[in-house]
Every structure is written in structure tokens, then in C-alpha cells.
Design a protein around this motif. Structure first.
Motif, PDB file in Angstrom:
ATOM      1  N   ALA A   1       0.834  -1.202   0.000  1.00 42.38           N
ATOM      2  CA  ALA A   1       0.000   0.000   0.000  1.00 42.38           C
ATOM      3  C   ALA A   1       0.870   1.254   0.000  1.00 42.38           C
ATOM      4  O   ALA A   1       0.622   2.196  -0.770  1.00 42.38           O
ATOM      5  CB  ALA A   1      -0.934   0.000   1.207  1.00 42.38           C
ATOM      6  N   LEU A   2       1.892   1.274   0.837  1.00 43.91           N
ATOM      7  CA  LEU A   2       2.792   2.428   0.922  1.00 43.91           C
ATOM      8  C   LEU A   2       3.468   2.706  -0.417  1.00 43.91           C
ATOM      9  O   LEU A   2       3.436   3.835  -0.912  1.00 43.91           O
ATOM     10  CB  LEU A   2       3.858   2.191   1.991  1.00 43.91           C
ATOM     11  N   VAL A   3       4.079   1.694  -0.992  1.00 42.66           N
ATOM     12  CA  VAL A   3       4.804   1.891  -2.245  1.00 42.66           C
ATOM     13  C   VAL A   3       3.843   2.320  -3.355  1.00 42.66           C
ATOM     14  O   VAL A   3       4.164   3.190  -4.163  1.00 42.66           O
ATOM     15  CB  VAL A   3       5.605   0.625  -2.628  1.00 42.66           C
TER      16      VAL A   3
ATOM     17  N   LEU B   1      13.951  -6.616  -2.948  1.00 39.57           N
ATOM     18  CA  LEU B   1      14.883  -7.737  -3.083  1.00 39.57           C
ATOM     19  C   LEU B   1      14.445  -8.718  -4.174  1.00 39.57           C
ATOM     20  O   LEU B   1      15.243  -9.521  -4.639  1.00 39.57           O
ATOM     21  CB  LEU B   1      15.059  -8.461  -1.753  1.00 39.57           C
ATOM     22  N   HIS B   2      13.204  -8.622  -4.585  1.00 39.43           N
ATOM     23  CA  HIS B   2      12.701  -9.378  -5.742  1.00 39.43           C
ATOM     24  C   HIS B   2      12.749  -8.420  -6.938  1.00 39.43           C
ATOM     25  O   HIS B   2      11.720  -8.017  -7.468  1.00 39.43           O
ATOM     26  CB  HIS B   2      11.290  -9.891  -5.469  1.00 39.43           C
ATOM     27  N   THR B   3      13.948  -8.046  -7.337  1.00 42.12           N
ATOM     28  CA  THR B   3      14.174  -6.914  -8.238  1.00 42.12           C
ATOM     29  C   THR B   3      13.413  -6.997  -9.556  1.00 42.12           C
ATOM     30  O   THR B   3      12.814  -6.006  -9.977  1.00 42.12           O
ATOM     31  CB  THR B   3      15.671  -6.722  -8.524  1.00 42.12           C
ATOM     32  N   GLY B   4      13.459  -8.122 -10.222  1.00 43.39           N
ATOM     33  CA  GLY B   4      12.745  -8.243 -11.498  1.00 43.39           C
ATOM     34  C   GLY B   4      11.251  -8.086 -11.312  1.00 43.39           C
ATOM     35  O   GLY B   4      10.591  -7.344 -12.043  1.00 43.39           O
ATOM     36  N   TRP B   5      10.717  -8.789 -10.321  1.00 42.64           N
ATOM     37  CA  TRP B   5       9.292  -8.685 -10.030  1.00 42.64           C
ATOM     38  C   TRP B   5       8.928  -7.251  -9.654  1.00 42.64           C
ATOM     39  O   TRP B   5       7.944  -6.685 -10.135  1.00 42.64           O
ATOM     40  CB  TRP B   5       8.911  -9.653  -8.888  1.00 42.64           C
ATOM     41  N   TYR B   6       9.733  -6.635  -8.759  1.00 43.12           N
ATOM     42  CA  TYR B   6       9.456  -5.279  -8.280  1.00 43.12           C
ATOM     43  C   TYR B   6       9.470  -4.272  -9.427  1.00 43.12           C
ATOM     44  O   TYR B   6       8.585  -3.415  -9.518  1.00 43.12           O
ATOM     45  CB  TYR B   6      10.472  -4.895  -7.195  1.00 43.12           C
ATOM     46  N   ALA B   7      10.452  -4.370 -10.303  1.00 36.83           N
ATOM     47  CA  ALA B   7      10.530  -3.442 -11.449  1.00 36.83           C
ATOM     48  C   ALA B   7       9.291  -3.573 -12.321  1.00 36.83           C
ATOM     49  O   ALA B   7       8.684  -2.558 -12.706  1.00 36.83           O
ATOM     50  CB  ALA B   7      11.796  -3.709 -12.259  1.00 36.83           C
ATOM     51  N   ASP B   8       8.899  -4.805 -12.635  1.00 38.18           N
ATOM     52  CA  ASP B   8       7.696  -5.015 -13.453  1.00 38.18           C
ATOM     53  C   ASP B   8       6.455  -4.486 -12.751  1.00 38.18           C
ATOM     54  O   ASP B   8       5.602  -3.837 -13.369  1.00 38.18           O
ATOM     55  CB  ASP B   8       7.505  -6.504 -13.759  1.00 38.18           C
ATOM     56  N   TRP B   9       6.343  -4.756 -11.451  1.00 41.58           N
ATOM     57  CA  TRP B   9       5.172  -4.320 -10.685  1.00 41.58           C
ATOM     58  C   TRP B   9       5.074  -2.795 -10.658  1.00 41.58           C
ATOM     59  O   TRP B   9       3.997  -2.235 -10.859  1.00 41.58           O
ATOM     60  CB  TRP B   9       5.244  -4.901  -9.266  1.00 41.58           C
ATOM     61  N   CYS B  10       6.202  -2.131 -10.415  1.00 40.87           N
ATOM     62  CA  CYS B  10       6.214  -0.667 -10.412  1.00 40.87           C
ATOM     63  C   CYS B  10       5.714  -0.116 -11.744  1.00 40.87           C
ATOM     64  O   CYS B  10       4.866   0.782 -11.787  1.00 40.87           O
ATOM     65  CB  CYS B  10       7.623  -0.131 -10.151  1.00 40.87           C
ATOM     66  N   HIS B  11       6.234  -0.651 -12.830  1.00 38.60           N
ATOM     67  CA  HIS B  11       5.845  -0.163 -14.156  1.00 38.60           C
ATOM     68  C   HIS B  11       4.361  -0.403 -14.434  1.00 38.60           C
ATOM     69  O   HIS B  11       3.699   0.460 -15.020  1.00 38.60           O
ATOM     70  CB  HIS B  11       6.726  -0.771 -15.243  1.00 38.60           C
ATOM     71  N   LYS B  12       3.846  -1.529 -13.997  1.00 39.73           N
ATOM     72  CA  LYS B  12       2.416  -1.813 -14.184  1.00 39.73           C
ATOM     73  C   LYS B  12       1.550  -0.914 -13.314  1.00 39.73           C
ATOM     74  O   LYS B  12       0.478  -0.474 -13.726  1.00 39.73           O
ATOM     75  CB  LYS B  12       2.118  -3.279 -13.858  1.00 39.73           C
TER      76      LYS B  12
ATOM     77  N   GLY C   1       4.240   5.796  -5.297  1.00 38.82           N
ATOM     78  CA  GLY C   1       4.413   5.798  -6.744  1.00 38.82           C
ATOM     79  C   GLY C   1       3.325   6.531  -7.492  1.00 38.82           C
ATOM     80  O   GLY C   1       3.607   7.244  -8.456  1.00 38.82           O
ATOM     81  N   THR C   2       2.085   6.394  -7.058  1.00 38.19           N
ATOM     82  CA  THR C   2       0.981   7.023  -7.786  1.00 38.19           C
ATOM     83  C   THR C   2       0.845   8.505  -7.477  1.00 38.19           C
ATOM     84  O   THR C   2       0.314   9.257  -8.292  1.00 38.19           O
ATOM     85  CB  THR C   2      -0.360   6.321  -7.502  1.00 38.19           C
ATOM     86  N   THR C   3       1.339   8.938  -6.332  1.00 37.26           N
ATOM     87  CA  THR C   3       1.231  10.355  -5.985  1.00 37.26           C
ATOM     88  C   THR C   3       2.494  11.138  -6.305  1.00 37.26           C
ATOM     89  O   THR C   3       2.477  12.363  -6.301  1.00 37.26           O
ATOM     90  CB  THR C   3       0.942  10.541  -4.477  1.00 37.26           C
ATOM     91  N   GLY C   4       3.597  10.431  -6.540  1.00 38.33           N
ATOM     92  CA  GLY C   4       4.867  11.106  -6.764  1.00 38.33           C
ATOM     93  C   GLY C   4       5.417  11.748  -5.501  1.00 38.33           C
ATOM     94  O   GLY C   4       6.298  12.595  -5.558  1.00 38.33           O
ATOM     95  N   GLN C   5       4.919  11.322  -4.334  1.00 40.50           N
ATOM     96  CA  GLN C   5       5.350  11.902  -3.064  1.00 40.50           C
ATOM     97  C   GLN C   5       6.324  11.011  -2.313  1.00 40.50           C
ATOM     98  O   GLN C   5       6.466  11.123  -1.097  1.00 40.50           O
ATOM     99  CB  GLN C   5       4.128  12.192  -2.186  1.00 40.50           C
TER     100      GLN C   5
END
Length: 145
Positions: A48-50, A77-88, A54-58
Motif C-alpha cells: 500500500a505504501l509503495v 529484493l525481488h528486483t525483477g518482479w518489483y521493477a515489473d510491478w512498479c511499471h504496471k 508511486g501514484t502520488t509522486g510523493q
């Protein structure tokens, strides 16, 4: 006549699949020696925090509590998953820029308000913002713990 419908709150867990959540919570429990039910709450709040950061830019004005921080570490620490999740979720990679010295009860209260404003359920015990902030019930950062 206007009808107001209360918005249903959501969880950080709802932002990922059950398989992804299980992977993250299992890792968090093992890596940080947490009971699984505690790790579930920590990962839920971290997601929820991330998402809000990410959505507010804050992101630069928000920080996890000491107890939620392992959840964010689990995500990154799950870098590939995290990068994909952030972009989605919000279209870019949200970097982790630690600054534990900014954790105050005021900041945690502000973060909790932003999470609630975005419609997320908040576990106050993990943020140090619970009304009855007394050890060992107080689980967050701040002068009360």
C-alpha cells in the motif's frame, strides 16, 4: 436527491496475485524472522505504501515505519518482479532511498493519512500511530516505544 456511497477500503494485498503475495510474505517471514501472520500484515502495508508513493509522486516525503520497512525491502529484493510491478502500477521504477532519521510520529501519522486517503486499510499498530501506544502493544516508531 444525491446518494453517497461509502468507498470500500482496499488492501495492499489486493494489488498483487495470491501467488505473488504468498511469495513475498513467505520471504519476509523467513528473512526477517517474523511469524507468517505478522509478515502478511507487513507486506500488505508495504505494498500500500509503495503504491501511494508511486501514484502520488510523493515518495521523497514519505517513509515506512521501522516495522513496515522489511516489507519494502522484501519487495525490492525481488528486483525483477518489483521493477515489473512498479511499471504496471504507476509507470516507472520507484527507487528506495532510505533515510531512517526522518521517522517521527508526525511523519508516520502523515503517511497513514495518505494511505487512508487513497482508500487503503491501515494497521495502526505497524505505524506507531495507535491510540494506545504503550509497550508491548505499541509496534511502531516514535518516543512511545
Amino acid at each position: 436527491m444525491t446518494t453517497t456511497v461509502a468507498a470500500q477500503s482496499r488492501t495492499g494485498r489486493s494489488l498483487v496475485t495470491d501467488t505473488e503475495f504468498d511469495m513475498l510474505a513467505t520471504f519476509c517471514a523467513d528473512e526477517y524472522r517474523l511469524e507468517r501472520r505478522v509478515a502478511d500484515h507487513v507486506v500488505d502495508q508495504a505494498l500500500a505504501l509503495v503504491h501511494v508513493m508511486g501514484t502520488t509522486g510523493q515518495g521523497a516525503t514519505m517513509a515506512p515505519s521501522q516495522l513496515v520497512d522489511p516489507g519494502w525491502h522484501t519487495l525490492i529484493l525481488h528486483t525483477g518482479w518489483y521493477a515489473d510491478w512498479c511499471h504496471k502500477q504507476f509507470g516507472y521504477f520507484l527507487h528506495h532511498q532510505p533515510n531512517s532519521k526522518v521517522r517521527t510520529r508526525g511523519l508516520m501519522t502523515s503517511v497513514v493519512e495518505k494511505l487512508r486517503a487513497a482508500g487503503f486499510e491501515v494497521d495502526d499498530r505497524l505505524w506507531g500511530t495507535a491510540a494506545n501506544c504503550n509497550p508491548p502493544a505499541c509496534c511502531g516508531d516514535g518516543p512511545c516505544c
